[in-house]
Design a protein around this motif. Structure first.
Motif, PDB file in Angstrom:
ATOM      1  N   VAL A 263       4.385  -1.068  12.329  1.00 12.52           N
ATOM      2  CA  VAL A 263       3.443   0.034  12.149  1.00 12.52           C
ATOM      3  C   VAL A 263       3.430   0.406  10.667  1.00 12.52           C
ATOM      4  CG1 VAL A 263       2.790   2.360  12.861  1.00 12.52           C
ATOM      5  CG2 VAL A 263       4.035   0.870  14.443  1.00 12.52           C
ATOM      6  N   VAL A 264       2.265   0.358  10.043  1.00 11.52           N
ATOM      7  CA  VAL A 264       2.165   0.666   8.617  1.00 11.52           C
ATOM      8  C   VAL A 264       2.158   2.175   8.413  1.00 11.52           C
ATOM      9  CG1 VAL A 264       0.929  -1.482   8.172  1.00 11.52           C
ATOM     10  CG2 VAL A 264      -0.363   0.624   8.607  1.00 11.52           C
ATOM     11  N   GLY A 265       2.195   2.594   7.144  1.00  4.95           N
ATOM     12  CA  GLY A 265       2.175   4.007   6.815  1.00  4.95           C
ATOM     13  C   GLY A 265       0.833   4.453   6.267  1.00  4.95           C
ATOM     14  N   ASP A 266       0.772   5.728   5.906  1.00  2.00           N
ATOM     15  CA  ASP A 266      -0.436   6.275   5.290  1.00  2.00           C
ATOM     16  C   ASP A 266      -0.026   7.318   4.258  1.00  2.00           C
ATOM     17  OD1 ASP A 266      -0.778   9.170   6.438  1.00  2.00           O
ATOM     18  OD2 ASP A 266      -0.247   7.938   8.162  1.00  2.00           O
TER      19      ASP A 266
ATOM     20  N   SER B 213       8.657  -0.157  11.357  1.00  5.02           N
ATOM     21  CA  SER B 213       7.677   0.670  10.655  1.00  5.02           C
ATOM     22  C   SER B 213       7.887   0.576   9.160  1.00  5.02           C
ATOM     23  CB  SER B 213       7.779   2.136  11.101  1.00  5.02           C
ATOM     24  OG  SER B 213       9.005   2.698  10.685  1.00  5.02           O
ATOM     25  N   ALA B 214       6.819   0.780   8.418  1.00  4.40           N
ATOM     26  CA  ALA B 214       6.857   0.816   6.967  1.00  4.40           C
ATOM     27  C   ALA B 214       6.480   2.214   6.504  1.00  4.40           C
ATOM     28  CB  ALA B 214       5.885  -0.208   6.379  1.00  4.40           C
ATOM     29  N   CYS B 215       7.255   2.733   5.559  1.00  2.00           N
ATOM     30  CA  CYS B 215       6.918   4.012   4.931  1.00  2.00           C
ATOM     31  C   CYS B 215       6.808   5.110   5.990  1.00  2.00           C
ATOM     32  CB  CYS B 215       5.635   3.841   4.129  1.00  2.00           C
ATOM     33  SG  CYS B 215       5.281   5.197   2.983  1.00  2.00           S
ATOM     34  N   THR B 216       5.681   5.820   6.029  1.00  2.00           N
ATOM     35  CA  THR B 216       5.515   6.916   6.985  1.00  2.00           C
ATOM     36  C   THR B 216       5.167   6.427   8.380  1.00  2.00           C
ATOM     37  OG1 THR B 216       3.201   7.162   6.332  1.00  2.00           O
ATOM     38  CG2 THR B 216       4.813   8.551   5.194  1.00  2.00           C
ATOM     39  N   GLY B 217       5.157   5.128   8.607  1.00  2.00           N
ATOM     40  CA  GLY B 217       4.978   4.608   9.951  1.00  2.00           C
ATOM     41  C   GLY B 217       6.051   5.106  10.899  1.00  2.00           C
TER      42      GLY B 217
ATOM     43  N   THR C  71      12.366   7.068   6.087  1.00  2.00           N
ATOM     44  CA  THR C  71      10.949   7.176   5.760  1.00  2.00           C
ATOM     45  C   THR C  71      10.833   7.400   4.259  1.00  2.00           C
ATOM     46  OG1 THR C  71       8.868   8.229   6.436  1.00  2.00           O
ATOM     47  CG2 THR C  71      10.757   9.700   6.068  1.00  2.00           C
ATOM     48  N   HIS C  72       9.638   7.571   3.770  1.00  2.00           N
ATOM     49  CA  HIS C  72       9.447   7.844   2.347  1.00  2.00           C
ATOM     50  C   HIS C  72      10.152   9.152   1.991  1.00  2.00           C
ATOM     51  CE1 HIS C  72       7.641   8.508  -1.537  1.00  2.00           C
ATOM     52  NE2 HIS C  72       6.910   7.410  -1.448  1.00  2.00           N
ATOM     53  N   TRP C  73      10.925   9.139   0.913  1.00  2.00           N
ATOM     54  CA  TRP C  73      11.711  10.321   0.549  1.00  2.00           C
ATOM     55  C   TRP C  73      10.843  11.568   0.387  1.00  2.00           C
ATOM     56  CZ3 TRP C  73      10.412  12.892  -3.875  1.00  2.00           C
ATOM     57  CH2 TRP C  73       9.664  12.192  -4.828  1.00  2.00           C
TER      58      TRP C  73
ATOM     59  N   TRP D 169      13.543  -0.951  13.570  1.00  2.00           N
ATOM     60  CA  TRP D 169      13.746  -1.104  12.134  1.00  2.00           C
ATOM     61  C   TRP D 169      12.750  -0.198  11.427  1.00  2.00           C
ATOM     62  CZ3 TRP D 169      15.979  -6.120   9.991  1.00  2.00           C
ATOM     63  CH2 TRP D 169      16.613  -6.866  10.988  1.00  2.00           C
ATOM     64  N   THR D 170      13.217   0.618  10.497  1.00  2.00           N
ATOM     65  CA  THR D 170      12.315   1.481   9.738  1.00  2.00           C
ATOM     66  C   THR D 170      12.602   1.321   8.249  1.00  2.00           C
ATOM     67  OG1 THR D 170      13.857   3.367   9.894  1.00  2.00           O
ATOM     68  CG2 THR D 170      12.136   3.197  11.585  1.00  2.00           C
ATOM     69  N   SER D 171      11.558   1.387   7.434  1.00  2.00           N
ATOM     70  CA  SER D 171      11.749   1.240   5.993  1.00  2.00           C
ATOM     71  C   SER D 171      11.286   2.489   5.271  1.00  2.00           C
ATOM     72  CB  SER D 171      10.999   0.018   5.455  1.00  2.00           C
ATOM     73  OG  SER D 171       9.632   0.311   5.262  1.00  2.00           O
ATOM     74  N   ALA D 172      11.747   2.631   4.054  1.00  2.00           N
ATOM     75  CA  ALA D 172      11.339   3.731   3.193  1.00  2.00           C
ATOM     76  C   ALA D 172       9.935   3.460   2.638  1.00  2.00           C
ATOM     77  CB  ALA D 172      12.352   3.904   2.073  1.00  2.00           C
TER      78      ALA D 172
END
Length: 312
Positions: A70-73, A99-103, A120-122, A150-153
């Motif tokens: 799931v991408v972010g926005d 997920s990526a970023c705010t995903g 998530t994004h700081w 799995w989640t990324s910043a």
């Protein structure tokens, strides 16, 4: 073949799509199609990005994917009921939901992160923590792994997540080869901080910036004020005054932060002894490095390494 579904929605952030290139280059490295990537949306068709141009997608429908991303926005948009239902079903039909970023907000909204760790994004960490207090948010992490989730910043951290997925599937050598071809640092460890010491020090003038870049490239050197002042083409007194005015700290404190960051990266790689790390990063001896880690992290490097090993 491992199927990857990248889930888009109106207003998605384009940089997350860079993850598809990681899987593409993994196929190149193997000289065969190991990954298949589909771009998905709730209803299919063109989906506008945050920049206004559209990307063609297929409806997520009934198909299942080995890995769902799931991408972010940029604006913390709300997920539709259909998207939340699809994510909830994916926990039973996919090997990994990522997920990526705010995903990660979408995964949390679907209830998938309850009681689990995530990042998530700081910039949005405080908002996330307030909205989802039962998620174990690790806001200062490049990416996290908790079972199948799995989640990324933020933003470029999605590339680190994708490289970690490739490493998990195909091994470290393939992931390293992909990283080299993409001209990126071979996968930053998940526990690595989202922040860069050099960015946080934030010098304003070219002279101070030049001195700090020199310092980061020569951490094993003495890096006295006199040496840094010479690089900046200033007198030691002028350099110290300018440095403190621009950064709010002394040159010695800033150099320690650069050394701590470099030592932490080596520590996370797991390939070097504490003695070698202390020597390579300019601390000189392990005790001096231990005191610096206690000031920065509240724990010695040995304890941090044990925690990383347990996490791995």
């Amino acid at each position: 073949m491992v199927s990857i579904g990248i889930l888009l929605f109106p207003g998605f952030q384009m940089l997350s799509l860079g993850t598809s290139t990681v899987f593409e280059f993994a196929n190149f490295e193997l000289d065969q199609p190991f990954y298949r990537v589909d771009l998905l949306s709730e209803h299919g068709g063109p989906i506008k990005s945050s920049m206004g141009f559209a990307i063609d997608t297929v409806p997520f429908g009934q198909q299942h994917y080995d890995t769902l991303l799931v991408v972010g926005d940029n604006e913390l948009l709300k997920a539709t009921p259909g998207m939340l239902t699809y994510l909830q079903q994916a926990m039973f039909t996919s090997r990994r939901v990522t997920s990526a970023c705010t995903g990660s907000f979408y995964l949390a909204a679907a209830g998938l992160l309850e009681g689990r760790k995530a990042t998530t994004h700081w910039y949005h960490a405080h908002t996330f923590r307030q909205a989802y207090p039962n998620v174990r948010l690790e806001e200062d992490r490049i990416f996290t792994v908790d079972g199948p989730l799995w989640t990324s910043a933020g933003l470029t951290a999605a590339l680190d997540l994708a490289l970690a997925l490739v490493e998990h599937d195909l091994g470290v050598e393939v992931a390293r080869a992909v990283a080299r071809k993409l001209v990126v640092y071979h996968r930053r460890a998940g526990g690595q901080s989202q922040f860069s010491a050099l960015l946080e020090i934030a010098p304003k003038s070219d002279r101070v910036q030049t001195a700090l870049v020199y310092a980061r490239q020569h951490l094993q050197a003495d890096l006295s004020v006199e040496q840094l002042a010479e690089v900046a083409h200033l007198s030691p007194r002028q350099f110290s005054r300018l440095f403190r005015a621009e950064t709010g700290q002394s040159p010695a404190k800033a150099i320690e932060r650069l050394r701590i960051e470099a030592a932490r990266l080596l520590l996370e790689s797991g390939d070097h002894s504490i003695d070698i790390i202390a020597r390579e990063t300019g601390f000189g001896d392990p005790e001096r490095m231990r005191r610096a880690f206690l000031r920065a992290f509240g724990q010695p490097p040995q304890m941090m390494r044990r925690a990383l090993q347990l996490q791995a």
